[in-house]
Structure formats: structure tokens, C-alpha cells
Scaffold this active site. Structure first.
Site, PDB file in Angstrom:
ATOM      1  N   LYS A  52     -44.744  35.484  20.238  1.00 19.37           N
ATOM      2  CA  LYS A  52     -45.144  34.150  19.779  1.00 19.37           C
ATOM      3  C   LYS A  52     -45.914  33.411  20.882  1.00 19.37           C
ATOM      4  O   LYS A  52     -46.902  32.714  20.620  1.00 19.37           O
ATOM      5  CB  LYS A  52     -43.910  33.342  19.349  1.00 19.37           C
ATOM      6  CG  LYS A  52     -43.277  33.876  18.060  1.00 19.37           C
ATOM      7  CD  LYS A  52     -41.925  33.221  17.780  1.00 19.37           C
ATOM      8  CE  LYS A  52     -41.179  33.938  16.675  1.00 19.37           C
ATOM      9  NZ  LYS A  52     -39.796  33.453  16.519  1.00 19.37           N
ATOM     10  N   GLN A  64     -35.088  30.037  19.542  1.00 16.81           N
ATOM     11  CA  GLN A  64     -35.056  31.405  19.042  1.00 16.81           C
ATOM     12  C   GLN A  64     -33.633  31.768  18.610  1.00 16.81           C
ATOM     13  O   GLN A  64     -32.689  31.642  19.369  1.00 16.81           O
ATOM     14  CB  GLN A  64     -35.570  32.377  20.125  1.00 16.81           C
ATOM     15  CG  GLN A  64     -35.654  33.822  19.675  1.00 16.81           C
ATOM     16  CD  GLN A  64     -36.651  34.046  18.531  1.00 16.81           C
ATOM     17  OE1 GLN A  64     -37.761  33.503  18.528  1.00 16.81           O
ATOM     18  NE2 GLN A  64     -36.246  34.836  17.547  1.00 16.81           N
ATOM     19  N   ASP A  72     -39.947  25.433  12.880  1.00 19.20           N
ATOM     20  CA  ASP A  72     -39.320  26.512  12.110  1.00 19.20           C
ATOM     21  C   ASP A  72     -38.886  26.011  10.729  1.00 19.20           C
ATOM     22  O   ASP A  72     -38.451  26.792   9.890  1.00 19.20           O
ATOM     23  CB  ASP A  72     -38.084  27.044  12.865  1.00 19.20           C
ATOM     24  CG  ASP A  72     -38.317  28.459  13.386  1.00 19.20           C
ATOM     25  OD1 ASP A  72     -39.306  29.085  12.952  1.00 19.20           O
ATOM     26  OD2 ASP A  72     -37.507  28.923  14.208  1.00 19.20           O
TER      27      ASP A  72
END
Ligand code: NDP
Length: 283
Positions: A52, A96, A119
Site C-alpha cells: 500500500k 492494518q 478503510d
């Protein structure tokens, strides 16, 4: 034989569009920024964050990495999130997952400011998604929709079977498809007769996390098959939740693993970061 849906190529196109918008923002003195929080040493998480970060660098998005030790307490992690929430250089924050077991994922996710929640997992954004209001949406489900639409198929009126009901993939996928006027069936571990459910679907979204579980002869001829699953087999090969070989003989379109949904997830993260940056600039 099914047409292979090239997630890599579609993701590349989206990334190029994001890069162009980032260039335009930078020309006006706005530098979109994304902060990653990585807790512990999970090898898969380290690879995901690495990929990412690389994608950010390639599109010109400024990125920051907060690498924290495995034993980080909830209080310490919340303090890092507070600091990033207040930092005007940071437009998006990504924690994460999975987090180490001693940390409560929901407590952590809800500490991220909803406008920086790239997210799309904050309860406010989840609620906004359920109510079909504007807001940041989860990345993988957005990638699934874009892949389906790339076939030229109209989603409205189609029977869609989503296999899996997780908060990250299955549930938001089902909501996005419902908002596109599909007739959605959501299956899970207690579903009776999964092959029959899948057999009725014009579009199958497989997100159950079991390697090669969905068999080709369950799939309606001419269906679109989106395989979200990703697994490394003992021989080192990567596969999805669908038995690709048999499914590709029945489906009209199928995503490969790797090279299907995975690259789209990253492309949608970049797009969300851009959106978060624009949201912050206009408030
Ligand atoms: P979870 O384990 O959180 O959820 C799995 C879901 O599948 C659950 O709802 C579970 O049901 C359901 N399920 C499990 N077994 C069966 C079964 N036999 N029949 C029907 N349903 C079943 O997984 P995630 O949603 O996080 O991820 C799913 C897959 O997608 C994984 O392989 C993951 O690695 C991959 N993934 C890929 C991404 C990408 O970018 N390509 C991004 C995110 C995930 P129940 O609720 O009853 O337990």
C-alpha cells in the site's frame, strides 16, 4: 471458457486517474497524506502495508508509517490515533488488521475520525453506508462493484449471491449491491445448501476465506464470479475461495487470484484517500 477479469489493469487505470488528481491538488498546495498504523510483526500485514505504501509513492500520495511494537497498549495506540486525527498533513488513517489479540479492534476503529477513515470501517461510515448516505466506503467491496461493472453488466435486477458476511467484505458488499438494485442473498457458515443458493445467482461474490471451496458445477452457466479470497497453499501457490479451473468452464467472467480483487482493494484505498483529502479541504 470464462473471460478473465483483469483486476490489475483496471486498478492501474484507477491509479493513473488518482495520480492525475493528486498532481492537480499538489499544484494548488494540497498534498494528500495517508498514515499507516502497523502493530506487531505479522508477516502478511507487513507485506500488505508495504504494497500500500508503494502504491501511495507511485501516485504521489504522501505516506507516514507508525510502526508499533506487538505489546502496545490500547491507551498508547489510541494516543497515536488522536495525534494523527489532529494532524492536518494526514487525510487518511489506516490501521492494518488484524490487530494483536489484546487490542479491541472496534475500540480502535471507532477512534479514527470518520472523515479520515479510509478503510470505511468506522461505525459512523458503516451506518452511512447502510442508509445510502455519502461517506467513505470499504475498499474491497468498492473494488468488487467496479470489477462487476467493468464487464458492462447492469447490476440492477440481477440475482447476486454473496458468500460471507464479515464487516470488512461480505456485509458492505451486500449493501453496495443492494443499493445498485440487485436482489442479494447473503450466505454464511450456517447457510443450508450453499450450492443451491449459488446456482441461482447471476453474480457470485466469494468471500468466505476457504481455499477452492466453491466448485464449478455449483455455478450457473454464464454467471459472473468475483473471488475475494486469497490463500497461500502449502506448495507456495496462491489461490482464492473458488475452484478456478472448474468455475472458469461455467462462468462468463471470472476474476483470477492473484490479479483480481487484490489490486482493486489498493486502488480503492488510494481513491478513498483522495476523497478524504478533498473532504478536509472543503470543510
Ligand atoms: P472472515 O473470516 O471474517 O469471514 C468469512 C465469512 O465467510 C463469515 O461470514 C463466515 O460465516 C463465512 N463462511 C465461512 N465458512 C463458510 C462456509 N462453509 N459456507 C458459507 N459461508 C462461510 O473473512 P473476510 O471477510 O475478512 O475475508 C474473506 C476472504 O477474503 C479471506 O480469504 C481473506 O483473506 C480475503 N480478503 C481479501 C481481500 C483482498 O483485497 N483481496 C481483502 C479482505 C479479505 P460466519 O459469519 O457464519 O462465521
Amino acid at each position: 471458457m470464462a473471460k478473465i477479469m483483469d483486476g490489475k489493469a483496471l486498478a492501474q487505470k484507477i491509479r493513473a486517474e488518482v495520480a492525475e488528481e493528486v498532481r492537480a491538488l499538489k499544484a494548488n498546495g494540497v498534498h494528500p497524506g495517508l498514515a499507516f498504523i502497523l502493530v506487531g510483526e505479522n508477516p502478511a500485514s507487513q507485506i500488505y502495508v508495504g504494497n500500500k505504501k508503494k502504491a501511495c509513492e507511485e501516485t504521489g500520495i504522501v505516506n507516514f508509517l507508525e510502526k508499533l511494537p506487538e505489546k502496545t497498549s490500547e491507551k498508547e495506540l489510541l494516543a497515536v490515533i488522536d495525534r494523527l486525527n489532529a494532524d492536518p498533513k494526514v487525510h487518511g488513517i489506516l490501521v492494518q488488521l488484524p490487530l494483536p489479540k489484546h487490542l479491541n479492534t472496534q475500540n480502535i476503529l471507532k477512534a479514527i475520525h470518520p472523515k479520515k477513515d479510509v478503510d470505511g470501517l468506522h461505525p459512523e461510515n458503516m451506518g452511512r453506508l447502510a442508509l445510502k448516505l455519502s461517506g467513505l466506503k470499504p475498499c474491497t467491496p468498492q473494488g468488487v462493484i467496479a470489477l462487476i461493472e467493468s464487464t458492462g453488466t447492469k447490476i440492477a435486477g440481477k440475482n447476486v449471491c454473496v458468500v460471507g458476511r464479515s464487516d470488512i467484505v461480505g456485509k458492505p458488499c451486500a449493501l453496495l449491491l443492494l443499493h445498485k438494485d440487485a436482489t442479494v442473498t447473503v450466505c454464511h457458515s450456517q447457510t443450508q445448501n450453499l450450492p443451491e443458493m449459488i446456482g441461482k445467482a447471476d453474480i457470485v461474490v466469494a468471500a468466505l476465506g476457504k481455499p477452492k471451496f466453491i466448485q464449478g458445477d455449483w455455478i450457473k452457466k454464464g454467471a459472473i464470479v468475483i473471488d475475494v479470497g486469497i490463500h497461500r497453499l502449502p506448495d507456495g501457490k496462491i489461490c482464492g475461495d473458488v475452484d478456478y479451473e472448474s468455475a472458469s468452464k461455467r462462468a462468463a467472467f471470472i476474476t483470477p487470484v492473484p490479479g483480481g480483487v487484490g489490486p482493486m482493494t489498493i486502488a480503492m484505498l488510494l481513491k478513498n484517500t483522495l476523497e478524504a483529502c478533498k473532504l478536509s479541504s472543503c470543510t
